[in-house]
Design an enzyme around this catalytic site. Structure first.
Site, PDB file in Angstrom:
ATOM      1  N   HIS A 271     -11.570   9.175 204.809  1.00 51.13           N
ATOM      2  CA  HIS A 271     -11.140  10.435 204.492  1.00 51.13           C
ATOM      3  C   HIS A 271      -9.887  10.915 204.689  1.00 51.13           C
ATOM      4  O   HIS A 271      -9.309  10.590 205.817  1.00 51.13           O
ATOM      5  CB  HIS A 271     -12.320  11.523 204.928  1.00 51.13           C
ATOM      6  CG  HIS A 271     -12.327  12.879 204.335  1.00 51.13           C
ATOM      7  ND1 HIS A 271     -11.344  13.813 204.347  1.00 51.13           N
ATOM      8  CD2 HIS A 271     -13.136  13.084 203.239  1.00 51.13           C
ATOM      9  CE1 HIS A 271     -11.577  14.735 203.564  1.00 51.13           C
ATOM     10  NE2 HIS A 271     -12.856  14.277 202.759  1.00 51.13           N
ATOM     11  N   ASP A 328     -19.804  11.038 200.411  1.00 49.40           N
ATOM     12  CA  ASP A 328     -20.195  10.518 199.279  1.00 49.40           C
ATOM     13  C   ASP A 328     -21.140   9.060 199.559  1.00 49.40           C
ATOM     14  O   ASP A 328     -21.793   8.635 198.922  1.00 49.40           O
ATOM     15  CB  ASP A 328     -19.097  10.039 198.467  1.00 49.40           C
ATOM     16  CG  ASP A 328     -18.379  10.998 197.916  1.00 49.40           C
ATOM     17  OD1 ASP A 328     -17.028  11.078 197.810  1.00 49.40           O
ATOM     18  OD2 ASP A 328     -19.282  11.827 197.074  1.00 49.40           O
TER      19      ASP A 328
HETATM   20  C1  SDX Z   1     -13.843  12.836 198.581  1.00 52.33           C
HETATM   21  O1  SDX Z   1     -10.270  15.320 200.461  1.00 52.33           O
HETATM   22  C2  SDX Z   1     -11.340  15.819 200.200  1.00 52.33           C
HETATM   23  O2  SDX Z   1     -11.719  16.696 200.548  1.00 52.33           O
HETATM   24  C3  SDX Z   1     -12.230  14.859 199.512  1.00 52.33           C
HETATM   25  C4  SDX Z   1     -13.617  15.184 199.534  1.00 52.33           C
HETATM   26  C5  SDX Z   1     -14.018  16.427 198.784  1.00 52.33           C
HETATM   27  O3  SDX Z   1     -14.925  16.997 199.028  1.00 52.33           O
HETATM   28  O4  SDX Z   1     -13.352  17.038 197.804  1.00 52.33           O
HETATM   29  O5  SDX Z   1     -14.227  14.979 200.602  1.00 52.33           O
HETATM   30  C6  SDX Z   1     -14.402  14.025 198.324  1.00 52.33           C
HETATM   31  O6  SDX Z   1     -13.155  12.234 197.788  1.00 52.33           O
HETATM   32  C7  SDX Z   1     -14.474  11.724 200.181  1.00 52.33           C
HETATM   33  C8  SDX Z   1     -13.641  10.545 199.819  1.00 52.33           C
HETATM   34  C9  SDX Z   1     -14.374   9.710 198.859  1.00 52.33           C
HETATM   35  N1  SDX Z   1     -13.693   8.370 198.549  1.00 52.33           N
HETATM   36  C10 SDX Z   1     -14.292   7.103 198.976  1.00 52.33           C
HETATM   37  O7  SDX Z   1     -15.103   7.006 199.824  1.00 52.33           O
HETATM   38  C11 SDX Z   1     -13.504   5.934 198.492  1.00 52.33           C
HETATM   39  C12 SDX Z   1     -13.160   4.994 199.823  1.00 52.33           C
HETATM   40  N2  SDX Z   1     -12.212   5.809 200.944  1.00 52.33           N
HETATM   41  C13 SDX Z   1     -11.021   5.369 200.585  1.00 52.33           C
HETATM   42  O8  SDX Z   1     -10.424   5.183 199.455  1.00 52.33           O
HETATM   43  C14 SDX Z   1     -10.086   6.160 201.630  1.00 52.33           C
HETATM   44  O9  SDX Z   1     -10.802   6.259 202.885  1.00 52.33           O
HETATM   45  C15 SDX Z   1      -9.585   7.589 201.216  1.00 52.33           C
HETATM   46  C16 SDX Z   1      -8.884   7.444 199.761  1.00 52.33           C
HETATM   47  C17 SDX Z   1     -10.837   8.454 200.880  1.00 52.33           C
HETATM   48  C18 SDX Z   1      -8.573   8.115 202.190  1.00 52.33           C
HETATM   49  O10 SDX Z   1      -7.424   7.276 202.452  1.00 52.33           O
HETATM   50  P1  SDX Z   1      -6.603   7.403 203.444  1.00 52.33           P
HETATM   51  O11 SDX Z   1      -6.644   8.386 204.536  1.00 52.33           O
HETATM   52  O12 SDX Z   1      -5.116   7.747 202.519  1.00 52.33           O
HETATM   53  O13 SDX Z   1      -6.392   6.207 204.284  1.00 52.33           O
HETATM   54  P2  SDX Z   1      -5.438   5.019 203.825  1.00 52.33           P
HETATM   55  O14 SDX Z   1      -5.258   4.767 202.442  1.00 52.33           O
HETATM   56  O15 SDX Z   1      -4.114   5.596 204.609  1.00 52.33           O
HETATM   57  O16 SDX Z   1      -5.853   3.920 204.784  1.00 52.33           O
HETATM   58  C19 SDX Z   1      -5.547   3.762 206.095  1.00 52.33           C
HETATM   59  C20 SDX Z   1      -6.110   2.522 206.405  1.00 52.33           C
HETATM   60  C21 SDX Z   1      -5.823   1.544 205.841  1.00 52.33           C
HETATM   61  O17 SDX Z   1      -5.704   0.041 206.369  1.00 52.33           O
HETATM   62  P3  SDX Z   1      -4.406  -0.462 206.950  1.00 52.33           P
HETATM   63  O18 SDX Z   1      -3.337  -0.613 205.906  1.00 52.33           O
HETATM   64  O19 SDX Z   1      -4.094   0.379 208.160  1.00 52.33           O
HETATM   65  O20 SDX Z   1      -4.853  -1.858 207.523  1.00 52.33           O
HETATM   66  O21 SDX Z   1      -7.710   2.348 206.412  1.00 52.33           O
HETATM   67  C22 SDX Z   1      -8.183   1.589 205.345  1.00 52.33           C
HETATM   68  C23 SDX Z   1      -6.703   1.281 204.618  1.00 52.33           C
HETATM   69  O22 SDX Z   1      -7.168  -0.183 203.926  1.00 52.33           O
HETATM   70  N3  SDX Z   1      -9.022   2.098 204.726  1.00 52.33           N
HETATM   71  C24 SDX Z   1     -10.246   1.526 204.514  1.00 52.33           C
HETATM   72  C25 SDX Z   1     -10.996   2.566 203.513  1.00 52.33           C
HETATM   73  N4  SDX Z   1     -10.062   3.832 203.533  1.00 52.33           N
HETATM   74  C26 SDX Z   1      -9.195   3.301 204.189  1.00 52.33           C
HETATM   75  N5  SDX Z   1     -10.650   0.300 204.326  1.00 52.33           N
HETATM   76  C27 SDX Z   1     -11.698  -0.179 203.921  1.00 52.33           C
HETATM   77  N6  SDX Z   1     -12.752   0.972 203.415  1.00 52.33           N
HETATM   78  C28 SDX Z   1     -12.226   2.166 203.359  1.00 52.33           C
HETATM   79  N7  SDX Z   1     -13.036   3.048 202.467  1.00 52.33           N
END
Ligand code: SDX
Length: 394
Positions: A271, A328
């Protein structure tokens, strides 16, 4: 080119917008609507009451709640020529695309509710959307099954009648399970607002040009449809089904995620704000077990999800990146147990989030400090250069 760039998103202040609607403490997993903890609202309130709270800022007294409920009921029916337009979309089109087009199209039917600076018109658009969105989603769900749609029954409450319209059939009695109504109503409460998430910021952006509420909410539906945002609830189910159908073990899948094979992610985890357990996910997880056992629908996928969570939360890869279940991760399992198709999961998120979008749009449009959203950029392209003829370019 030097020092920190402060981006002005044009909400009358710099990058962060000010609001008194929802408070999130991402480090401690706290979420409050107008100061009320989400845990209390999920346990004690109703979705319609939370709609009122988010939009007007206070819990309603009995007469106010009755009036609010009544005016929404009066707006649940869709005009017949709108049904013809809305029913012309391919029945197998993705529901979020149909819903986005339908909501934008509502503006052409209610020309006298488009001016957001007129409080009466803004109220009228508010009630049109609160009343009609569930009816539109139930119509999409029925058309996807090739089944006849049902008209709203204004003697029933919003969530109960949404379930009836979605699963009932003409001239046949449909026994609505009160436990299912309560569970869905709670899920709508949990989704109702979440401060400046992607789709809510979109509502504010689009609305800041004084675009009407239908256009702004339609834009938010587009943002919500993305798999990184609201589309994640559908993506989680597809991930679990793929694991089940390919006999992939949880440990094998987690290794693929950690190795970032084909950009794979653990959907429903992580998140932008919560760097701890999403408080909504905890409530949904508890409800998932209750609903599935109540509906007598043990689901191997729930066991898989629970195991996946346990394995991830004991693995430093996820802990070190503050990756925990978000709202989710479990919701799709409940929707599936209720009988909704996967493609309907994100429209269900939209029904829940609608009052938050509306409340945030109204707060923004009424704030005299609001300016049109106009982010600035840091230009990193070519310095000035001059045109050369085609001949001279070889
Ligand atoms: C919602 O904003 C809100 O409030 C949204 C929401 C709402 O109520 O409106 O809460 C609803 O959208 C919830 C989120 C739903 N999406 C998912 O579940 C999709 C999977 N999650 C990711 O795509 C991700 O976690 C995000 C997009 C939600 C958040 O991404 P961030 O905080 O920008 O994290 P990042 O992309 O900067 O990643 C940081 C690290 C990276 O690894 P490194 O580069 O450090 O090696 O964490 C890893 C990312 O690759 N990472 C994940 C991951 N999410 C981040 N690795 C594996 N699985 C994941 N889900």
């Amino acid at each position: 080119t030097t020092g920190k760039v402060t981006l002005d998103y044009g909400f009358g202040n710099t990058a962060n917008c000010e609001s008194n609607i929802t408070y999130i403490d991402g480090g401690n997993g706290i979420l409050r609507y107008r100061g009320y903890p989400i845990e209390e609202l999920a346990r004690e309130s109703t979705f319609i009451e939370v709609c009122y709270l988010l939009i007007y800022g206070e819990l309603p007294d009995a007469p106010s709640l009755e009036r609010f409920t009544h005016v929404i009921k009066r707006n649940r029916l869709l005009p017949e020529d709108f049904i013809a337009f809305f029913g012309a979309f391919p029945s197998n089109g993705h529901p979020m695309s149909v819903l986005q087009a339908g909501v934008a199209g509502l503006a052409t039917y209610y020309e006298d509710t488009l001016n957001p600076l007129d409080p009466d018109q803004l109220d009228a658009a508010t009630f049109q959307l609160l009343g009609k969105l569930p009816t539109m989603v139930s119509m999409i769900a029925k058309r996807a099954e090739g089944l006849p749609t049902l008209y709203p029954d204004s003697s029933r409450d919003l969530t109960e009648d949404f379930i009836r319209m979605t699963f009932g059939l003409p001239y046949q009695s449909y026994d609505i399970d009160p436990a299912m109504v309560r569970a869905l109503d709670t899920l709508f409460i949990l989704h109702a607002d979440h401060e400046q998430n992607c789709s809510t910021s979109t509502v504010r952006f689009v609305g800041s040009s004084h675009a009407n509420l239908y256009a702004s909410v339609a834009s938010a539906i587009g943002a919500l449809s993305g798999p990184l945002h609201g589309g994640a609830n559908e993506a989680v189910l597809r991930m679990l089904i793929q694991m089940r159908d390919t006999d992939m073990t949880v440990k094998q899948f987690v290794e693929k995620v950690k190795n970032k094979e084909e950009g794979i992610k653990l959907m429903g985890f992580g998140h932008r704000v919560y760097k701890s357990y999403d408080p909504r996910a905890a409530i949904v997880k508890e409800s998932a077990h209750e609903v599935l056992s109540r509906l007598g629908k043990a689901d191997k996928l729930l066991d898989l999800a629970t195991e996946l969570e346990e394995v991830a939360l004991s693995d430093d890869y996820f802990i070190s990146r503050n990756l925990y279940p978000n709202v989710d991760f479990y919701t799709g399992l409940i929707y599936r147990a209720m009988g909704f198709r996967m493609k309907m999961f994100t429209p269900l998120f939209a029904i829940g989030r609608l009052p938050g979008w509306i409340a945030q749009y109204r707060e923004m449009i009424k704030d005299p400090a609001t300016k049109i959203a106009r982010p600035r950029q840091v230009y990193i392209g070519e310095t000035e250069r001059h045109y050369t003829s085609l001949r001279s370019r070889g």
